[in-house]
Design a protein around this motif. Structure first.
Motif, mmCIF file in Angstrom:
data_model
loop_
_atom_site.group_PDB
_atom_site.id
_atom_site.type_symbol
_atom_site.label_atom_id
_atom_site.label_comp_id
_atom_site.label_asym_id
_atom_site.label_seq_id
_atom_site.Cartn_x
_atom_site.Cartn_y
_atom_site.Cartn_z
ATOM 1 N N TYR A 5 -4.059 11.480 15.786
ATOM 2 C CA TYR A 5 -3.779 10.233 16.503
ATOM 3 C C TYR A 5 -4.909 9.850 17.468
ATOM 4 O O TYR A 5 -5.274 8.688 17.584
ATOM 5 N N VAL A 6 -5.464 10.879 18.120
ATOM 6 C CA VAL A 6 -6.327 10.574 19.270
ATOM 7 C C VAL A 6 -7.817 10.455 18.927
ATOM 8 O O VAL A 6 -8.572 9.874 19.706
ATOM 9 N N ILE A 7 -8.244 10.959 17.768
ATOM 10 C CA ILE A 7 -9.693 10.891 17.500
ATOM 11 C C ILE A 7 -10.130 9.428 17.421
ATOM 12 O O ILE A 7 -9.488 8.618 16.750
ATOM 13 N N GLN A 8 -11.214 9.153 18.150
ATOM 14 C CA GLN A 8 -11.594 7.752 18.322
ATOM 15 C C GLN A 8 -12.489 7.223 17.218
ATOM 16 O O GLN A 8 -12.658 6.017 17.084
ATOM 17 N N SER A 9 -13.110 8.114 16.454
ATOM 18 C CA SER A 9 -13.942 7.613 15.364
ATOM 19 C C SER A 9 -13.028 7.164 14.233
ATOM 20 O O SER A 9 -11.837 7.457 14.216
ATOM 21 N N ILE A 30 0.850 -1.208 0.000
ATOM 22 C CA ILE A 30 0.000 0.000 0.000
ATOM 23 C C ILE A 30 0.883 1.254 0.000
ATOM 24 O O ILE A 30 0.589 2.220 -0.709
ATOM 25 N N ASN A 31 1.944 1.213 0.793
ATOM 26 C CA ASN A 31 2.835 2.379 0.866
ATOM 27 C C ASN A 31 3.475 2.699 -0.479
ATOM 28 O O ASN A 31 3.808 3.857 -0.746
ATOM 29 N N ALA A 32 3.659 1.669 -1.288
ATOM 30 C CA ALA A 32 4.301 1.888 -2.593
ATOM 31 C C ALA A 32 3.330 2.486 -3.619
ATOM 32 O O ALA A 32 3.737 2.863 -4.707
ATOM 33 N N ARG A 33 2.042 2.561 -3.282
ATOM 34 C CA ARG A 33 1.037 3.114 -4.212
ATOM 35 C C ARG A 33 0.959 4.631 -4.014
ATOM 36 O O ARG A 33 1.280 5.148 -2.953
ATOM 37 N N PRO A 34 0.490 5.353 -5.053
ATOM 38 C CA PRO A 34 0.323 6.807 -4.900
ATOM 39 C C PRO A 34 -0.887 7.145 -4.029
ATOM 40 O O PRO A 34 -1.584 6.243 -3.563
ATOM 41 N N ILE A 35 -1.144 8.458 -3.850
ATOM 42 C CA ILE A 35 -2.251 8.854 -2.956
ATOM 43 C C ILE A 35 -3.598 8.362 -3.474
ATOM 44 O O ILE A 35 -4.457 7.962 -2.699
ATOM 45 N N VAL A 36 -3.759 8.360 -4.799
ATOM 46 C CA VAL A 36 -5.025 7.867 -5.371
ATOM 47 C C VAL A 36 -4.724 6.608 -6.172
ATOM 48 O O VAL A 36 -3.804 6.611 -6.991
ATOM 49 N N ALA A 54 -7.923 -0.274 2.989
ATOM 50 C CA ALA A 54 -8.361 0.898 3.760
ATOM 51 C C ALA A 54 -8.128 0.678 5.259
ATOM 52 O O ALA A 54 -7.684 1.586 5.970
ATOM 53 N N LEU A 55 -8.402 -0.566 5.723
ATOM 54 C CA LEU A 55 -8.198 -0.869 7.151
ATOM 55 C C LEU A 55 -6.716 -0.736 7.519
ATOM 56 O O LEU A 55 -6.376 -0.145 8.548
ATOM 57 N N SER A 56 -5.855 -1.269 6.659
ATOM 58 C CA SER A 56 -4.414 -1.164 6.919
ATOM 59 C C SER A 56 -3.970 0.293 6.828
ATOM 60 O O SER A 56 -3.148 0.748 7.625
ATOM 61 N N GLN A 57 -4.521 1.017 5.853
ATOM 62 C CA GLN A 57 -4.130 2.413 5.668
ATOM 63 C C GLN A 57 -4.515 3.258 6.882
ATOM 64 O O GLN A 57 -3.749 4.122 7.315
ATOM 65 N N GLU A 58 -5.680 2.982 7.449
ATOM 66 C CA GLU A 58 -6.119 3.721 8.639
ATOM 67 C C GLU A 58 -5.111 3.532 9.782
ATOM 68 O O GLU A 58 -4.693 4.502 10.430
ATOM 69 N N VAL A 59 -4.699 2.285 9.974
ATOM 70 C CA VAL A 59 -3.715 1.986 11.026
ATOM 71 C C VAL A 59 -2.398 2.691 10.710
ATOM 72 O O VAL A 59 -1.758 3.266 11.601
ATOM 73 N N MET A 60 -2.016 2.687 9.434
ATOM 74 C CA MET A 60 -0.733 3.299 9.059
ATOM 75 C C MET A 60 -0.758 4.814 9.273
ATOM 76 O O MET A 60 0.250 5.399 9.648
ATOM 77 N N LEU A 61 -1.907 5.447 9.035
ATOM 78 C CA LEU A 61 -1.995 6.896 9.275
ATOM 79 C C LEU A 61 -1.790 7.197 10.750
ATOM 80 O O LEU A 61 -1.071 8.124 11.124
ATOM 81 N N ARG A 62 -2.422 6.392 11.604
ATOM 82 C CA ARG A 62 -2.267 6.596 13.054
ATOM 83 C C ARG A 62 -0.825 6.313 13.477
ATOM 84 O O ARG A 62 -0.271 7.031 14.309
ATOM 85 N N ASP A 63 -0.257 5.250 12.913
ATOM 86 C CA ASP A 63 1.137 4.915 13.238
ATOM 87 C C ASP A 63 2.074 6.050 12.827
ATOM 88 O O ASP A 63 3.035 6.369 13.535
ATOM 89 N N LYS A 64 1.787 6.642 11.670
ATOM 90 C CA LYS A 64 2.624 7.738 11.178
ATOM 91 C C LYS A 64 2.495 8.947 12.115
ATOM 92 O O LYS A 64 3.499 9.591 12.445
#
Lengths: 30, 714
Positions: B410-414, B281-287, B306-316
């Motif tokens: 990072y902190v928003i729970q939704s 996923i990281n190797a793909r562009p924004i769209v 999308a599920l992995s990307q959500e986790v990666m955004l929080r990790d970042k």
């Protein structure tokens, strides 16, 4: 194909147990 | 009126068990205590030896850690370790050569084969005993298959008797055992006492004390030759447990340990696949757009991504929080975080833009009259107000603004997902009032509890993605999008391509695909979402054909073609024998069961027992596959300009992650349900062809363009 793979895996496990068993058996015989 | 607390008789049971365990210690392990005393003595002398040697103090004692135990470990059982393992290193070396000589002799191997055949003979005896029972069971069941009936859901007499027995004997016993188990688990005093007693009998405490005794002795002496003696003593101490527990129990323990190990391997493999997916996923562009024909699991794939990307955004965000934290290592970040949390609760902060405004207001206030309170109690006079990264100098307020935005992300729970179909997310934020931590594990969640902490993707309002005309002009959501993962399934149907949009006009009064400036938004999407030079945004779409989405937007993307969806495989090793057994058993049961269902409608004891047994095995098998199953997608990556150059890759879909109530594969089915409800006829009511050849009247009933054209020429 899947069944053959499963049979081969099972035989591999049996073979490993057999070989380990031989080492233990020899140690006990000593 | 005070109610008198009733005494629970289970305390007496626990006390009796405790007495039994103590009696076992007295009669079976009478020397465990003396071994413990010896180990304490060894420890004391070793510590004294270490200090005397280290500080050069004269001493007149000898460390006893290398002396053998004075008493046998289990007198009643003999203590066979002494005969198997030599006492000295020289003895061991001599036995080592003898061992390999013996290992290579044919007599020894034949002896082993005889031993194995003895074991097999015992197994055969078990089979011989079990075979008549199975045969009787089969004949008994076959007898039922000869008699037809329509006694719907009627229990046979043996089954009634069996149900009575289970209700009056088995269920009460089971309830009592479970109750007893819960009773003991709740009372730590009992099970900890029993555990400690057994550890004491099996010399666990002795082994730990002896280890430290030898550690101190070795630090003082560096006596390498004494290591073997310690191994020998360890074996003697362990012999208590090896000798006491019978072989069959060791087999059970071995199977439990093997099951634990194989599950651990399976989880490690699943996590490895997840990391590989994240790399993909990281190797793909924004769209990017995932394409594939129907049934190729493209919506499943974009949901997984999308599920992995959500986790990666929080990790970042987490990673960047630390980077900014270290820029002013003495800044009291917790004070800032608590003020941010309060502002979020009061809806003063609800977006990245409001975070910026909030911080800038504070900065202006501080600039007017600087003091520690206005800078979150930061001792700026002592620790400074600027940070130099050798590229540029950053002020503390700039870092606070970045930190606050990252903390907000990072902190928003939704969920960070904004999608045109529902996706369930179940990441859990653990917060003790300090710095909160996310639990992003996809594989160990309890399926019975997920509903209690699940959230779902936000509803995607397409107006929020339009920079030009909007469908609802006064839409309160229209300016809301800043960052997150936008997931659009069937994007081509929403956006169309140039052929489909031929009759749409840019200067039309209402919003359409040509005047809503969605494509401009797509090109500029990273601008609203960039914090600390990282774009916290992704747009993931799917469609059956890339050409269905207009070239202007598609050229921005990479296209991920799903070429092949592999069979379900298992990440857990050593399951092949169980699979073979299951396939054999389940195939036979299915044939028998439907033969029975065809002939009879009543409930009989053999079928009741057989079905219960097969159901248990089926639940176990399904549970294993649902937890550790995965399927591999073969994908090809192509540029959005469709230059015909493909990069081969793999993407892994793990069942536990993606099929655990994540999304509905028929996400638009409610529309078709509503449509079908408007109809008064179903498939059974549709007319059938009278023969193998359609008549003219029947052809006319098709309302086909082709047929109508043909009929016009008649």
């Amino acid at each position: 194909m899947k069944t053959i793979k499963r049979i081969l895996c099972t035989l591999l496990v049996v073979a490993i147990v057999f070989v380990i068993g031989y080492f233990i058996y020899t140690a006990v015989q000593l | 009126m005070s109610e008198k607390k009733k005494f629970d008789y289970r305390h007496i049971v626990c006390l009796l068990v405790t007495l039994g365990v103590v009696a076992c210690g007295v009669f079976v392990f009478p020397n465990a205590f003396s071994r413990l005393v010896e180990s304490v003595k060894d420890f004391g002398l070793s510590v004294a030896y270490f200090f005397c040697e280290t500080f050069g103090i004269e001493y007149g004692f000898t460390p006893t850690v290398n002396e053998l135990p004075t008493l046998q470990i289990i007198p009643s059982l003999g203590g066979g370790a002494t005969t198997t393992l030599p006492e000295t290193w020289d003895g061991f070396k001599s036995n080592w050569g003898t061992y390999w000589q013996l290992w290579a002799t044919s007599d020894n191997f034949i002896g082993y084969l005889l031993y194995v055949s003895d074991l097999l003979f015992t197994l055969c005896k078990v089979i011989i005993i079990a075979l008549p029972i199975i045969l009787f069971f089969y004949v008994y069941l076959s007898r039922y298959l000869k008699n037809e009936n329509n006694d719907y859901d009627k229990d046979s007499r043996p089954l009634k008797a069996f149900k009575w027995f289970t209700a009056h004997v088995y269920t009460p016993v089971k309830t009592w055992v479970i109750g007893m188990y819960c009773f003991i688990r709740e009372r730590k005093g009992y099970w900890v006492t029993w555990l400690c007693l057994w550890l004491f009998y099996f010399n666990a405490f002795t082994i730990v004390i002896e280890f430290f005794a030898f550690y101190f002795y070795f630090m003082g002496s560096f006596d390498i030759s004494s290591i073997y003696r310690q191994v020998y003593k360890l074996c003697l101490d362990l012999w208590a447990i090896f000798d006491f527990i019978p072989v069959w129990a060791w087999v059970v323990v071995g199977l439990i340990v093997m099951d634990h190990i194989r599950k651990k391997i399976a989880y490690a493999r699943l996590r490895h696949f997840e990391l590989r997916n994240r790399g993909f996923i990281n190797a793909r562009p924004i769209v990017y757009m995932v394409c594939g024909t129907m049934g190729k699991k493209k919506t499943t794939a974009i949901t997984d991504m999308a599920l992995s990307q959500e986790v990666m955004l929080r990790d970042k965000a987490f990673e960047k929080l630390l980077e900014n934290d270290l820029k002013f290592s003495c800044f009291p970040w917790i004070i800032l975080e608590n003020e941010l949390k309060r502002a979020m609760e009061h809806h003063e902060i609800y977006s990245l833009a409001t975070v910026k405004v909030w911080v800038r207001k504070k900065a202006i206030r501080w600039n007017k009259a600087p003091n520690r309170e206005k800078l979150f109690d930061y001792d700026y006079e002592r620790y400074g107000l600027t940070y130099d990264n050798k590229l540029k100098v950053t002020t503390v307020w700039e870092v606070i603004e970045t930190y606050a935005q990252l903390y907000f992300i990072y902190v928003i729970q939704s969920s960070l997902l904004i999608a045109n179909y529902s996706v369930r997310v179940d990441n859990v934020l653990a917060d003790l009032g300090n710095f909160p931590m996310w639990n992003n594990d996809f594989f160990k969640s309890d399926s019975r509890l997920v509903d209690s902490y699940s959230r779902h993707a936000h509803i995607l309002d397409f107006d929020s993605l339009r920079l030009g005309r909007k469908i609802v002009e006064e839409n309160r959501n229209s300016d809301s999008f800043e960052f997150g993962v936008v997931v659009i399934t069937e994007v081509g149907k929403e956006r169309g391509n140039s052929i489909e949009l031929q009759d749409k006009k840019k200067n039309a009064d209402c919003a359409n695909q040509k005047n809503d400036l969605f494509n401009s938004w797509l090109k500029m999407v990273r601008h609203s979402a960039t914090v600390d030079n990282f774009p916290f945004v992704r747009v993931i779409t799917d469609e059956q054909r890339p050409e269905s989405w207009g070239a202007d937007a598609r050229d921005l993307c990479e296209i991920v073609h799903i070429r092949n969806s592999g069979d379900m495989s298992l990440a857990m090793p050593f399951f092949s024998f169980a699979e073979l057994l299951y396939d054999w058993l389940f195939g036979r049961f299915t044939r028998l069961y439907y033969k029975y269902r065809f002939v009879r409608s009543d409930n009989t004891l053999p079928m009741y027992l057989l079905k219960a047994f097969v159901a248990k095995i089926n639940h176990y098998y399904t549970g294993i596959y649902n937890r550790f199953g995965f399927c591999t997608l073969s994908v090809q990556i192509e540029s959005g300009t469709q230059d015909g150059q493909y990069d081969e890759n793999k993407y892994f879909l793990m069942s536990k992650k993606i099929y655990s109530k994540r999304f509905s594969t028929d996400c638009f089915s409610d529309f078709f349900t509503e449509k079908a409800l408007r109809s008064s006829i179903g498939i059974n009511d549709l007319l059938e062809y009278a023969t193998e050849k359609a008549t003219i009247d029947e052809l006319q009933l098709q309302n086909s363009y082709f047929i109508n054209d043909l009929l016009k020429g008649l």
